[in-house]
Design an enzyme around this catalytic site. Structure first.
Site, PDB file in Angstrom:
ATOM      1  N   HIS A 101      -6.876   4.933   3.969  1.00 38.05           N
ATOM      2  CA  HIS A 101      -6.286   4.081   2.930  1.00 38.05           C
ATOM      3  C   HIS A 101      -5.092   3.298   3.447  1.00 38.05           C
ATOM      4  CE1 HIS A 101      -3.090   7.007   2.747  1.00 38.05           C
ATOM      5  NE2 HIS A 101      -2.600   6.609   1.592  1.00 38.05           N
ATOM      6  N   GLY A 102      -4.797   3.421   4.722  1.00 39.52           N
ATOM      7  CA  GLY A 102      -3.684   2.692   5.302  1.00 39.52           C
ATOM      8  C   GLY A 102      -3.384   3.227   6.682  1.00 39.52           C
TER       9      GLY A 102
END
Length: 498
Positions: free
Chosen positions: A417-418
């Site tokens: 997610h990042g």
């Protein structure tokens, strides 16, 4: 001495497996060698505990993984029968969204112009824990009746109309709305009415409604970007299908369900912990943050209702922020146009076909990654391409838009997610030097709304984003279609002097 790293078995250039014993299938680990070395022993231990938990059929550890509550942040946990609040998290449906405008990058070359936009945005969109609409004079006002509607209907046509959000934006959402486990919104309404059955509880719920259209603290942010299309002919064609405009300004947002979702999640943790204790049940690995319920049980149904309401709130929160941001840009640059590229979550449990069966896929700090032709994209405008994947890196090194490849099946159709933290907040505040942080951003001509950029959110508090993306590409999970270069950042912090 910790030996969990020695247990990792490399199965591909950026894939490894972590055996867990007990005749269970191993954990799939995504990451190049430097990324795998970034996993601390506690992260791997939490992953093993999650895999051994009752009803769990599969666990994936993504390259951004680090220690979380019960399960690591950056993991995927699959179960055909059980739901786990921990691997969803306290910020239910924390998500990313990307707004694309037709404003050319040159329009934000002057820092003074960027300051005008920052001021226009912060007049409309508050930042920080507990902050709501009263802190932003040009925000949208949300009363109890509309808040109830948001929580139970999500991005319905009626909700969007009341908030002045383009109706077409609902089609650019991973999920525009969530229903109760019985397939209706009536069960959500009944649950919410029960939660607000006492005056003080209703007052608290309605106070959280007033946070709609705001960023939280911590790693939540809004960021003005310049879009640079990447890759070859196929990737550029996909990017254009997504609506990305090379050399134009876009706006990337990261936030979730705010205090409303947090309260729902904490209520569920307390309730399920009490159920375990009253029944004499053992917590998985002795960790109360890994409490669970069978999805069909009364407790499981209540959790699914609460998760759905938090998710509905998060969805509308993002859409409203984007509408307010576009309004702010138009205050400074009249006549510009903007469209929502996509809204995608990374703290949610969804039913999806995995390994030949419909299962609950818990993504805790993990992003859904469905490639072209996936059955869940049938009938959507992303059926032939796969949907956009929005991956925030850091302001200095940029963020990324990717699209899933067929190999995503190996990771339960999920990616990171990042970038993922490499330093705890405490360590970052102690070790990172403020003057170096500010100089690094200035060297890249990046400004923010903060007098001083938060040390615990500095780029160096996070993993090497390029190495994280390399892990995803080499594992065959997804391809990059655009890189986003930050021009200014909206964060929770003391406001900068005008």
């Amino acid at each position: 001495m910790d030996t969990t790293h020695e247990m990792l078995t490399v199965t591909g250039q950026a894939k490894a497996t972590l055996p867990v014993g007990d005749d269970l299938s191993p954990i799939t680990v995504i990451g190049t060698e430097p990324i795998r070395q970034s996993f601390g022993g506690e992260t791997l231990k939490q992953a093993i505990n999650s895999r051994r938990a009752p009803g769990v059929s599969r666990v994936v550890l993504n390259p951004d993984a680090h220690v979380g509550y019960g399960a690591p942040v950056g993991c995927v946990m699959v179960s055909p029968t059980h739901v786990y609040p921990g691997p969803v998290g306290v910020d239910i449906k924390c998500s990313m969204s990307l707004l694309q405008t037709d404003l050319p990058a040159e329009a934000l070359h002057d820092a003074a112009e960027r300051r005008k936009v920052i001021k226009a945005i912060t007049k409309r969109v508050p930042t920080g824990a507990g902050r709501g609409q009263r802190h932003a004079p040009k925000s949208r006002r949300v009363d109890g009746r509309l808040g109830f509607q948001v929580a139970t209907e999500g991005a319905s046509k009626a909700v969007l109309k009341k908030l002045g959000i383009p109706k077409s934006w609902a089609e650019a959402c991973e999920d525009a709305f969530h229903l109760g486990p019985d397939g209706t919104s009536d069960s959500l309404a009944a649950r919410l009415q029960w939660l607000g059955r006492e005056r003080d509880k209703l007052d608290r719920i309605e106070s959280k409604y007033r946070q709609l259209g705001s960023y939280g603290g911590g790693n939540h942010f809004g960021e003005a970007e310049v879009v640079r299309l990447a890759g070859g002919e196929r990737e550029r064609a996909v990017a254009e299908t997504f609506g990305l405009k090379d050399g134009c300004v876009a706006f990337l947002s990261h936030c979730g369900s705010r205090g409303f979702g947090h309260d729902l999640a904490m209520t569920q943790f307390r309730s399920l912990k009490s159920v375990f204790q009253s029944r004499g049940l053992a917590f998985p690995a002795g960790d109360p943050q890994l409490v669970y319920a069978h999805a069909d049980s009364a407790e499981g149904q209540q959790y699914l209702c609460d998760m759905a309401m938090g998710a509905n709130f998060a969805t509308v929160n993002h859409l409203l922020i984007n509408a307010l941001v576009l309004e702010a840009f138009r205050e400074v640059f009249p006549g510009i146009r903007g469209e929502l590229v996509y809204f995608i979550s990374h703290n949610i449990a969804r039913q999806e076909p995995i390994d030949g069966a419909v299962q609950w896929v818990h993504r805790k700090g993990a992003t859904r990654a469905l490639p072209a032709g996936h059955p869940q994209l049938a009938g959507t405008r992303f059926e032939s391409t796969g949907h956009p994947i929005l991956l925030p890196g850091n302001p200095r090194d940029g963020s990324s838009v990717m699209v899933a490849d067929a190999g995503a099946e190996a990771s339960a159709f999920s990616v990171n997610h990042g970038a993922g933290r490499r330093m705890s907040r405490t360590r970052a505040k102690k070790q990172l030097v403020q003057s170096e942080i500010d100089r690094g951003l200035a060297d890249h001509d990046i400004i923010s709304n903060c007098r001083t950029y938060p040390r615990d959110e500095a780029p160096d508090a996070y993993k090497d984003f390029n190495e994280v993306l390399k892990s995803v590409r080499q594992a065959g999970l997804a391809s990059e279609v655009a890189r986003l270069q930050a021009r200014f950042v909206i964060k929770d912090g003391a406001p900068a002097d005008d």
